[in-house]
Design a protein around this motif. Structure first.
Motif, PDB file in Angstrom:
ATOM      1  N   PHE A   1     -38.891  27.105 -16.227  1.00  9.57           N
ATOM      2  CA  PHE A   1     -40.110  27.900 -16.148  1.00  9.57           C
ATOM      3  C   PHE A   1     -40.871  27.719 -17.449  1.00  9.57           C
ATOM      4  O   PHE A   1     -40.304  27.853 -18.530  1.00  9.57           O
ATOM      5  CB  PHE A   1     -39.800  29.382 -15.935  1.00  9.57           C
ATOM      6  CG  PHE A   1     -41.031  30.219 -15.754  1.00  9.57           C
ATOM      7  CD1 PHE A   1     -41.679  30.250 -14.543  1.00  9.57           C
ATOM      8  CD2 PHE A   1     -41.547  30.959 -16.806  1.00  9.57           C
ATOM      9  CE1 PHE A   1     -42.823  31.012 -14.371  1.00  9.57           C
ATOM     10  CE2 PHE A   1     -42.686  31.724 -16.646  1.00  9.57           C
ATOM     11  CZ  PHE A   1     -43.328  31.747 -15.422  1.00  9.57           C
TER      12      PHE A   1
ATOM     13  N   ARG B   1     -33.875  23.619 -13.511  1.00 11.72           N
ATOM     14  CA  ARG B   1     -35.090  24.289 -13.051  1.00 11.72           C
ATOM     15  C   ARG B   1     -35.646  25.007 -14.272  1.00 11.72           C
ATOM     16  O   ARG B   1     -34.956  25.818 -14.881  1.00 11.72           O
ATOM     17  CB  ARG B   1     -34.784  25.263 -11.936  1.00 11.72           C
ATOM     18  CG  ARG B   1     -36.013  25.972 -11.401  1.00 11.72           C
ATOM     19  CD  ARG B   1     -35.688  26.627 -10.069  1.00 11.72           C
ATOM     20  NE  ARG B   1     -36.746  27.473  -9.593  1.00 11.72           N
ATOM     21  CZ  ARG B   1     -37.812  27.050  -8.923  1.00 11.72           C
ATOM     22  NH1 ARG B   1     -37.937  25.773  -8.671  1.00 11.72           N
ATOM     23  NH2 ARG B   1     -38.724  27.885  -8.501  1.00 11.72           N
TER      24      ARG B   1
ATOM     25  N   ALA C   1     -44.132  28.896 -19.808  1.00 11.56           N
ATOM     26  CA  ALA C   1     -45.118  29.955 -20.039  1.00 11.56           C
ATOM     27  C   ALA C   1     -45.862  29.654 -21.338  1.00 11.56           C
ATOM     28  O   ALA C   1     -45.309  29.048 -22.251  1.00 11.56           O
ATOM     29  CB  ALA C   1     -44.427  31.313 -20.129  1.00 11.56           C
ATOM     30  N   ARG C   2     -47.114  30.069 -21.389  1.00 13.71           N
ATOM     31  CA  ARG C   2     -47.929  29.878 -22.595  1.00 13.71           C
ATOM     32  C   ARG C   2     -48.346  31.224 -23.130  1.00 13.71           C
ATOM     33  O   ARG C   2     -48.519  32.181 -22.390  1.00 13.71           O
ATOM     34  CB  ARG C   2     -49.186  29.079 -22.258  1.00 13.71           C
ATOM     35  CG  ARG C   2     -48.897  27.653 -21.936  1.00 13.71           C
ATOM     36  CD  ARG C   2     -50.175  26.906 -21.649  1.00 13.71           C
ATOM     37  NE  ARG C   2     -49.951  25.522 -22.023  1.00 13.71           N
ATOM     38  CZ  ARG C   2     -50.850  24.757 -22.573  1.00 13.71           C
ATOM     39  NH1 ARG C   2     -52.050  25.216 -22.812  1.00 13.71           N
ATOM     40  NH2 ARG C   2     -50.567  23.515 -22.874  1.00 13.71           N
TER      41      ARG C   2
ATOM     42  N   ARG D   1     -45.871  27.956 -26.547  1.00 14.65           N
ATOM     43  CA  ARG D   1     -45.376  27.493 -25.246  1.00 14.65           C
ATOM     44  C   ARG D   1     -43.882  27.762 -25.218  1.00 14.65           C
ATOM     45  O   ARG D   1     -43.170  27.411 -26.147  1.00 14.65           O
ATOM     46  CB  ARG D   1     -45.657  26.015 -25.042  1.00 14.65           C
ATOM     47  CG  ARG D   1     -45.143  25.538 -23.693  1.00 14.65           C
ATOM     48  CD  ARG D   1     -45.512  24.128 -23.432  1.00 14.65           C
ATOM     49  NE  ARG D   1     -46.872  24.140 -22.900  1.00 14.65           N
ATOM     50  CZ  ARG D   1     -47.483  23.071 -22.448  1.00 14.65           C
ATOM     51  NH1 ARG D   1     -46.903  21.910 -22.476  1.00 14.65           N
ATOM     52  NH2 ARG D   1     -48.693  23.156 -21.964  1.00 14.65           N
TER      53      ARG D   1
ATOM     54  N   TYR E   1     -40.302  27.489 -22.885  1.00 16.66           N
ATOM     55  CA  TYR E   1     -39.590  26.880 -21.765  1.00 16.66           C
ATOM     56  C   TYR E   1     -38.271  27.631 -21.608  1.00 16.66           C
ATOM     57  O   TYR E   1     -37.533  27.798 -22.574  1.00 16.66           O
ATOM     58  CB  TYR E   1     -39.261  25.413 -22.045  1.00 16.66           C
ATOM     59  CG  TYR E   1     -40.457  24.534 -22.274  1.00 16.66           C
ATOM     60  CD1 TYR E   1     -41.040  23.843 -21.211  1.00 16.66           C
ATOM     61  CD2 TYR E   1     -40.994  24.373 -23.551  1.00 16.66           C
ATOM     62  CE1 TYR E   1     -42.134  23.027 -21.421  1.00 16.66           C
ATOM     63  CE2 TYR E   1     -42.082  23.553 -23.765  1.00 16.66           C
ATOM     64  CZ  TYR E   1     -42.652  22.884 -22.703  1.00 16.66           C
ATOM     65  OH  TYR E   1     -43.736  22.061 -22.905  1.00 16.66           O
TER      66      TYR E   1
ATOM     67  N   VAL F   1     -47.078  20.357 -16.338  1.00 16.50           N
ATOM     68  CA  VAL F   1     -46.851  21.723 -15.882  1.00 16.50           C
ATOM     69  C   VAL F   1     -47.343  22.645 -16.982  1.00 16.50           C
ATOM     70  O   VAL F   1     -46.761  22.718 -18.056  1.00 16.50           O
ATOM     71  CB  VAL F   1     -45.350  21.980 -15.586  1.00 16.50           C
ATOM     72  CG1 VAL F   1     -45.130  23.423 -15.197  1.00 16.50           C
ATOM     73  CG2 VAL F   1     -44.871  21.054 -14.484  1.00 16.50           C
ATOM     74  N   ARG F   2     -48.447  23.324 -16.730  1.00 20.11           N
ATOM     75  CA  ARG F   2     -49.020  24.214 -17.736  1.00 20.11           C
ATOM     76  C   ARG F   2     -48.369  25.591 -17.691  1.00 20.11           C
ATOM     77  O   ARG F   2     -48.199  26.246 -18.693  1.00 20.11           O
ATOM     78  CB  ARG F   2     -50.523  24.347 -17.525  1.00 20.11           C
ATOM     79  CG  ARG F   2     -51.271  23.051 -17.753  1.00 20.11           C
ATOM     80  CD  ARG F   2     -52.764  23.210 -17.503  1.00 20.11           C
ATOM     81  NE  ARG F   2     -53.361  24.302 -18.261  1.00 20.11           N
ATOM     82  CZ  ARG F   2     -53.852  24.187 -19.492  1.00 20.11           C
ATOM     83  NH1 ARG F   2     -53.811  23.029 -20.094  1.00 20.11           N
ATOM     84  NH2 ARG F   2     -54.386  25.221 -20.096  1.00 20.11           N
ATOM     85  N   HIS F   3     -48.038  26.035 -16.493  1.00 20.48           N
ATOM     86  CA  HIS F   3     -47.438  27.358 -16.308  1.00 20.48           C
ATOM     87  C   HIS F   3     -46.717  27.352 -14.974  1.00 20.48           C
ATOM     88  O   HIS F   3     -47.257  26.898 -13.979  1.00 20.48           O
ATOM     89  CB  HIS F   3     -48.526  28.438 -16.328  1.00 20.48           C
ATOM     90  CG  HIS F   3     -47.971  29.817 -16.208  1.00 20.48           C
ATOM     91  ND1 HIS F   3     -47.398  30.480 -17.265  1.00 20.48           N
ATOM     92  CD2 HIS F   3     -47.880  30.652 -15.149  1.00 20.48           C
ATOM     93  CE1 HIS F   3     -46.998  31.682 -16.853  1.00 20.48           C
ATOM     94  NE2 HIS F   3     -47.290  31.797 -15.577  1.00 20.48           N
ATOM     95  N   GLY F   4     -45.490  27.839 -14.961  1.00 22.87           N
ATOM     96  CA  GLY F   4     -44.747  27.936 -13.717  1.00 22.87           C
ATOM     97  C   GLY F   4     -43.465  27.130 -13.743  1.00 22.87           C
ATOM     98  O   GLY F   4     -42.960  26.772 -14.792  1.00 22.87           O
ATOM     99  N   PHE F   5     -42.969  26.823 -12.536  1.00 22.25           N
ATOM    100  CA  PHE F   5     -41.667  26.181 -12.391  1.00 22.25           C
ATOM    101  C   PHE F   5     -41.785  24.671 -12.283  1.00 22.25           C
ATOM    102  O   PHE F   5     -42.762  24.147 -11.769  1.00 22.25           O
ATOM    103  CB  PHE F   5     -40.957  26.711 -11.146  1.00 22.25           C
ATOM    104  CG  PHE F   5     -40.490  28.128 -11.295  1.00 22.25           C
ATOM    105  CD1 PHE F   5     -39.326  28.420 -11.973  1.00 22.25           C
ATOM    106  CD2 PHE F   5     -41.226  29.166 -10.748  1.00 22.25           C
ATOM    107  CE1 PHE F   5     -38.894  29.719 -12.115  1.00 22.25           C
ATOM    108  CE2 PHE F   5     -40.802  30.482 -10.882  1.00 22.25           C
ATOM    109  CZ  PHE F   5     -39.627  30.748 -11.566  1.00 22.25           C
ATOM    110  N   ALA F   6     -40.741  23.995 -12.752  1.00 20.79           N
ATOM    111  CA  ALA F   6     -40.645  22.538 -12.638  1.00 20.79           C
ATOM    112  C   ALA F   6     -39.182  22.163 -12.455  1.00 20.79           C
ATOM    113  O   ALA F   6     -38.291  22.835 -12.981  1.00 20.79           O
ATOM    114  CB  ALA F   6     -41.198  21.862 -13.887  1.00 20.79           C
TER     115      ALA F   6
END
Length: 180
Positions: A127, A125, A129-130, A137, A139, A110-115
């Motif tokens: 998120f 949950r 962002a880079r 990075r 989290y 997951v480079r960017h977004g939700f997981a």
């Protein structure tokens, strides 16, 4: 006979007025309860962001100490939210409840977004962002149980007043029909 309203009309007006007043009261109570629960969760997010700023404002120098500072817990919901900041692959900031390894395992890509991830066997949950140069990075995760708690709080806040409103409505309609 023209001057007095019919029994049906009087009964209808009375029942509709009672139903409207009862449901309005239930709606106001539900709105107040849901708003309170959402404010609590969002306040937890704000407290966590403030904690991050507190840590950033400290005089911590990562090169002089091998220990990563943990942010203070400033709100009772803060433990339900966690964050990590990595710079050039090294953990430089984290909340007290965040693990020392990335919240999203490298295998998930997951480079960017939700997981959706499990941290210590618990669902979160997260998120991701880079930074603009990809050297940073971040989290930010929320415990899934906190979302479930909000759902149950909304349901509790909705169903209990509606159940009580239904009982009050039944009593009011019985009274209204008898009165009519």
């Amino acid at each position: 006979m023209n001057g007095a309203p019919s029994l049906a009309r009087r009964l209808l007006v009375l029942v509709l007025a009672l139903v409207g007043a009862t449901w309005l009261g239930a709606a106001v109570y539900t709105w107040i309860d849901v708003r309170h629960e959402l404010d609590e969760l969002l306040d937890g997010h704000l407290a966590q962001a403030a904690a991050l700023l507190v840590v950033q404002a400290s005089d911590f120098d990562a090169e002089d100490d091998d220990e990563v500072p943990e942010s203070p817990v400033l709100h009772r919901y803060a433990p339900r939210v966690a964050f990590q900041v990595f710079h050039e692959g090294q953990l430089v900031r984290r909340s007290a409840n965040a693990p020392a390894t990335p919240m999203v395992p490298p295998g998930q890509r997951v480079r960017h977004g939700f997981a959706q991830v499990d941290i210590d066997g618990e669902p979160w949950r997260v998120f991701v962002a880079r930074g603009s140069d990809s050297d940073v990075r971040v989290y930010v995760g929320e415990h899934r149980h906190s979302r479930d708690a909000i759902l149950w709080a909304v349901l509790r806040g909705t169903l209990w007043p509606l159940a009580l409103a239904l009982l009050a409505l039944a009593l009011a309609v019985g009274w209204g029909v008898h009165r009519g």
